[in-house]
Design a protein around this motif. Sequence first.
Motif, PDB file in Angstrom:
ATOM      1  N   VAL A  40       0.364 -82.925 -32.608  1.00  0.00           N
ATOM      2  CA  VAL A  40       0.926 -83.256 -33.931  1.00  0.00           C
ATOM      3  C   VAL A  40       0.169 -84.442 -34.535  1.00  0.00           C
ATOM      4  N   ALA A  41      -0.064 -85.470 -33.721  1.00  0.00           N
ATOM      5  CA  ALA A  41      -0.780 -86.659 -34.224  1.00  0.00           C
ATOM      6  C   ALA A  41      -2.200 -86.291 -34.627  1.00  0.00           C
ATOM      7  N   ALA A  42      -2.842 -85.439 -33.829  1.00  0.00           N
ATOM      8  CA  ALA A  42      -4.222 -85.031 -34.137  1.00  0.00           C
ATOM      9  C   ALA A  42      -4.259 -84.260 -35.455  1.00  0.00           C
ATOM     10  N   ALA A  43      -3.272 -83.416 -35.665  1.00  0.00           N
ATOM     11  CA  ALA A  43      -3.236 -82.632 -36.907  1.00  0.00           C
ATOM     12  C   ALA A  43      -3.086 -83.560 -38.114  1.00  0.00           C
ATOM     13  N   ALA A  48      -5.887 -86.116 -42.798  1.00  0.00           N
ATOM     14  CA  ALA A  48      -6.235 -87.324 -43.564  1.00  0.00           C
ATOM     15  C   ALA A  48      -7.744 -87.580 -43.583  1.00  0.00           C
ATOM     16  N   TYR A  49      -8.440 -87.160 -42.513  1.00  0.00           N
ATOM     17  CA  TYR A  49      -9.880 -87.455 -42.402  1.00  0.00           C
ATOM     18  C   TYR A  49     -10.624 -86.171 -42.034  1.00  0.00           C
ATOM     19  N   PRO A  50     -10.760 -85.263 -42.990  1.00  0.00           N
ATOM     20  CA  PRO A  50     -11.316 -83.942 -42.678  1.00  0.00           C
ATOM     21  C   PRO A  50     -12.777 -83.963 -42.214  1.00  0.00           C
ATOM     22  N   GLY A  51     -13.486 -85.047 -42.499  1.00  0.00           N
ATOM     23  CA  GLY A  51     -14.920 -85.081 -42.159  1.00  0.00           C
ATOM     24  C   GLY A  51     -15.214 -85.404 -40.703  1.00  0.00           C
ATOM     25  N   VAL A  52     -14.210 -85.756 -39.923  1.00  0.00           N
ATOM     26  CA  VAL A  52     -14.499 -86.151 -38.542  1.00  0.00           C
ATOM     27  C   VAL A  52     -13.819 -85.191 -37.561  1.00  0.00           C
ATOM     28  N   THR A  53     -14.313 -85.202 -36.328  1.00  0.00           N
ATOM     29  CA  THR A  53     -13.724 -84.319 -35.308  1.00  0.00           C
ATOM     30  C   THR A  53     -12.610 -85.058 -34.581  1.00  0.00           C
ATOM     31  N   ILE A  54     -11.452 -84.442 -34.523  1.00  0.00           N
ATOM     32  CA  ILE A  54     -10.323 -85.060 -33.826  1.00  0.00           C
ATOM     33  C   ILE A  54      -9.950 -84.155 -32.648  1.00  0.00           C
ATOM     34  N   MET A  55      -9.919 -84.741 -31.463  1.00  0.00           N
ATOM     35  CA  MET A  55      -9.495 -83.973 -30.277  1.00  0.00           C
ATOM     36  C   MET A  55      -8.261 -84.649 -29.695  1.00  0.00           C
ATOM     37  N   SER A  56      -7.487 -83.903 -28.924  1.00  0.00           N
ATOM     38  CA  SER A  56      -6.296 -84.524 -28.320  1.00  0.00           C
ATOM     39  C   SER A  56      -6.048 -83.958 -26.928  1.00  0.00           C
ATOM     40  N   TYR A  57      -5.422 -84.781 -26.113  1.00  0.00           N
ATOM     41  CA  TYR A  57      -5.066 -84.364 -24.755  1.00  0.00           C
ATOM     42  C   TYR A  57      -3.683 -84.885 -24.389  1.00  0.00           C
ATOM     43  N   GLY A  58      -2.952 -84.077 -23.655  1.00  0.00           N
ATOM     44  CA  GLY A  58      -1.729 -84.562 -23.012  1.00  0.00           C
ATOM     45  C   GLY A  58      -2.151 -85.256 -21.723  1.00  0.00           C
ATOM     46  N   LEU A  59      -1.755 -86.489 -21.561  1.00  0.00           N
ATOM     47  CA  LEU A  59      -2.153 -87.220 -20.348  1.00  0.00           C
ATOM     48  C   LEU A  59      -0.987 -88.056 -19.839  1.00  0.00           C
ATOM     49  N   GLU A  60      -0.332 -87.531 -18.820  1.00  0.00           N
ATOM     50  CA  GLU A  60       0.699 -88.308 -18.118  1.00  0.00           C
ATOM     51  C   GLU A  60      -0.064 -89.145 -17.096  1.00  0.00           C
ATOM     52  N   MET A  61      -0.207 -90.453 -17.387  1.00  0.00           N
ATOM     53  CA  MET A  61      -1.084 -91.273 -16.546  1.00  0.00           C
ATOM     54  C   MET A  61      -0.531 -91.456 -15.133  1.00  0.00           C
TER      55      MET A  61
END
Length: 259
Positions: A40-43, A48-61
Amino acid sequence: MKTVFITGAAVNTGFGIAQKFASEGWNVIITSRREDTALVAAAKLRAAYPGVTIMSYGLEMVLPDNTVNESRITAIFDELEEKKVNVDCLVLCAANLGIHQQIFKNPLSDFISVINTNIVANYYIIESCARRMKKCRDGSIVFINSNTAYRAIPDRIAYSTSKAGQLGMMRALALDLGGYNIRVNAVLPGMIKTDRWENNYNNCRYALSNYTPLHDIAEFSDIADAVWYFAVYARNTTGAELCVDGGNMIQLYPVVPEK
Ligand SMILES: NC(=O)c1ccc[n+]([C@@H]2O[C@H](COP(=O)([O-])OP(=O)(O)OC[C@H]3O[C@@H](n4cnc5c(N)ncnc54)[C@H](OP(=O)(O)O)[C@@H]3O)[C@@H](O)[C@H]2O)c1
């Protein structure tokens, strides 16, 4: 195009840091404990910033049994390597806040959970990331630390311990990684205007930390600007602490104006 990897970046300060880097044209990788929250945050960021690549991961540290989630951390950095994504800046923002932990009440496992999240898991994330930075002979690692590394607040022993420990780790890493041109620094916020500030269990709006020499506490953008400084401008700075707390730490005691 450069890439920043930020832990705990779905909301609050972490998201503010993600916004700053995306607005400057960097690609951004965000993590959250929950995959769906990260998505959701990545979307939001992508829109807001269509020109850059946004990736996301679920990470339970840290897993429920208090062990560091080594296999997940390894898998994420392996995947990034496979995709030929170099992380230029790693920001360690996620933290177990260890709120309301009392010495005579809480089980040892609560203390261990805070230390394992804020210190041990961060160490493993750094190891995984710095392995790749080392090959590029370039990189910046930034801890989002806290002025509670120096000044205690009630019922937060594990948190204060972990933040003080992070500073020791930061200096040791700065020494050991300097030869690879990897810089390691820390931003020390005081109070930040999160929703906790407004709705805090301690009614923080009236807390003495509001009485700073600058008469204000930090916005997300203040912390993001400090991270940006370390990532982009601080070519010859490593092992350094940058306090962003309105000057709160320099006071012997807060000066409260007369009513
Ligand atoms: N807020 C302040 O006044 C203040 C003051 C000084 C320092 N700081 C430091 O600034 C950083 C950001 O704090 P913040 O207040 O903006 O954000 P925050 O939202 O309270 O914490 C950052 C993220 O850490 C993750 N997190 C929380 N508990 C965790 C746990 N038990 N294990 C692993 N991850 C956990 C959460 O991400 P997910 O839920 O998405 O996983 C959370 O969004 C932290 O390192 C904090 O110590 C904050």
